[in-house]
Design an enzyme around this catalytic site. Structure first.
Site, PDB file in Angstrom:
ATOM      1  N   ARG A  52       0.840  -1.210   0.000  1.00 53.07           N
ATOM      2  CA  ARG A  52       0.000   0.000   0.000  1.00 53.07           C
ATOM      3  C   ARG A  52       0.870   1.253   0.000  1.00 53.07           C
ATOM      4  NH1 ARG A  52      -4.352   0.728   4.702  1.00 53.07           N
ATOM      5  NH2 ARG A  52      -2.499   1.209   5.911  1.00 53.07           N
ATOM      6  N   ARG A 100      10.502  26.609  -0.583  1.00 50.18           N
ATOM      7  CA  ARG A 100       9.060  26.468  -0.766  1.00 50.18           C
ATOM      8  C   ARG A 100       8.607  26.929  -2.152  1.00 50.18           C
ATOM      9  NH1 ARG A 100       4.028  28.465  -0.322  1.00 50.18           N
ATOM     10  NH2 ARG A 100       2.517  27.322   0.961  1.00 50.18           N
ATOM     11  N   LYS A 147      -2.758   7.012   1.190  1.00 43.84           N
ATOM     12  CA  LYS A 147      -2.525   7.238   2.618  1.00 43.84           C
ATOM     13  C   LYS A 147      -1.547   8.410   2.775  1.00 43.84           C
ATOM     14  CE  LYS A 147      -2.109   4.598   6.920  1.00 43.84           C
ATOM     15  NZ  LYS A 147      -3.321   5.121   7.555  1.00 43.84           N
TER      16      LYS A 147
END
Ligand code: PDD
Length: 287
Positions: A52, A100, A147
């Protein structure tokens, strides 16, 4: 004993374990994670969790920081250094550290963090008496099958459940059907005795506990139906329960304050919890 975390190649005391301020996991929740139960020093269904993880990383286009054999040895070393026999292992993999900017950075190594906790499952009282859930709108993005550490809607709903005295919030889609819990999968047992859980499409996380339990249902002589179910069906169900790596199989005996069935854990959920505990114990014994 001080807790030890693995961060990018080093085993560090938690006090000194940190990622950079410009880690994309911190700045953007640009990261995937896994939680694996540990029992009898065994990582329960480790290979399914790794499968997963690779799916999540693939969908997010984050490179794996190392091969599975190396990951597995880091897991074991974290458990060993923290002397954990029963508990949970956590890993987070972010896209890495970079100034960023929204587009993916080039040539950046992913960040890998592995930690462990001694925490173990639900309280005996919760297993014996069952827990309550409330229902709330599912306001998450449309890919909860990945996830990702982007868990704000889950946290807000879990906090609301806690403040309402409930154990979990079951999230409801626009059609009035339950998707899943904030950190668990949702199940009911109908009056006809069918075990129902939502199909694992992009609307839910395909729980590893869910998959393990599905594998045990036929042996228990129970019929599985994977389909959406409504809040009204939960209220009319004979039994309900939730599954997760932290709780395994946990009876749900009320929804929005209304009792499910007779308000006590039913025979199906009690059997399934026992069967799942057998599945877990067999892996601990094989260590
Ligand atoms: N949560 N659905 C959601 C949204 C989850 O976050 C989880 C697990 C599950 C159950 O998956 P599994 O059986 O693989 O644990 C379903 C973990 C335990 C957590 O975030 O702590």
């Amino acid at each position: 004993m001080s807790r030890i975390a693995y961060v990018n190649g080093r085993y560090l005391p938690h006090k000194r374990a940190s990622v950079h301020v410009e880690d994309r996991g911190f700045q953007f929740a640009d990261a995937a994670y896994e939680v694996i139960a540990v029992r009898g020093s065994a990582l329960i269904d480790e290979d399914l969790h790794l499968k997963r993880l690779h799916r999540s990383l693939g969908e997010l286009r984050i490179a794996a920081p190392m091969g599975d054999a190396s990951l597995k040895s880091v897991f074991r070393e974290v458990l060993r250094r923290n002397a954990i026999v029963d508990g949970a292992l956590y890993l987070q993999i972010s896209r890495g550290q970079a100034p960023r900017d929204f587009p993916f950075p080039q040539g950046v190594a992913p960040t890998l963090v592995v930690t462990a906790q001694r925490k173990r499952g639900p309280l005996a009282k919760q297993v014996e008496e069952g827990v309550g859930v409330i229902t709330l709108p599912d306001i998450r993005w449309r890919r909860p099958d990945i996830k990702s550490v982007s868990l704000l809607p889950n946290l807000l709903a879990k906090q609301q459940a806690k403040e309402a005295g409930a154990f979990e919030a079951w999230l409801v889609d626009r059609d009035g059907n339950v998707t899943e819990g904030t950190s668990s999968n949702a199940w009911i047992v109908t009056a006809a005795g069918e075990v129902v859980t939502r199909q694992a499409d992009t609307s839910i996380l395909n729980g590893i506990t869910r998959l393990g339990l599905i594998g045990l249902l036929a042996r228990e002589g129970l019929k599985l139906v994977e389909r959406p179910f409504s809040v009204a069906e939960v209220k009319a169900a004979r039994e309900a329960f939730l599954t997760s790596s932290n709780n395994f199989v946990l009876p749900v005996v009320s929804v929005d304050g209304a009792a499910i069935g007779n308000g006590y854990p039913g025979s199906v959920v009690r059997r399934l919890r026992q069967a799942y505990e057998g599945h877990v114990a067999a892996q601990g014994a094989a260590q």
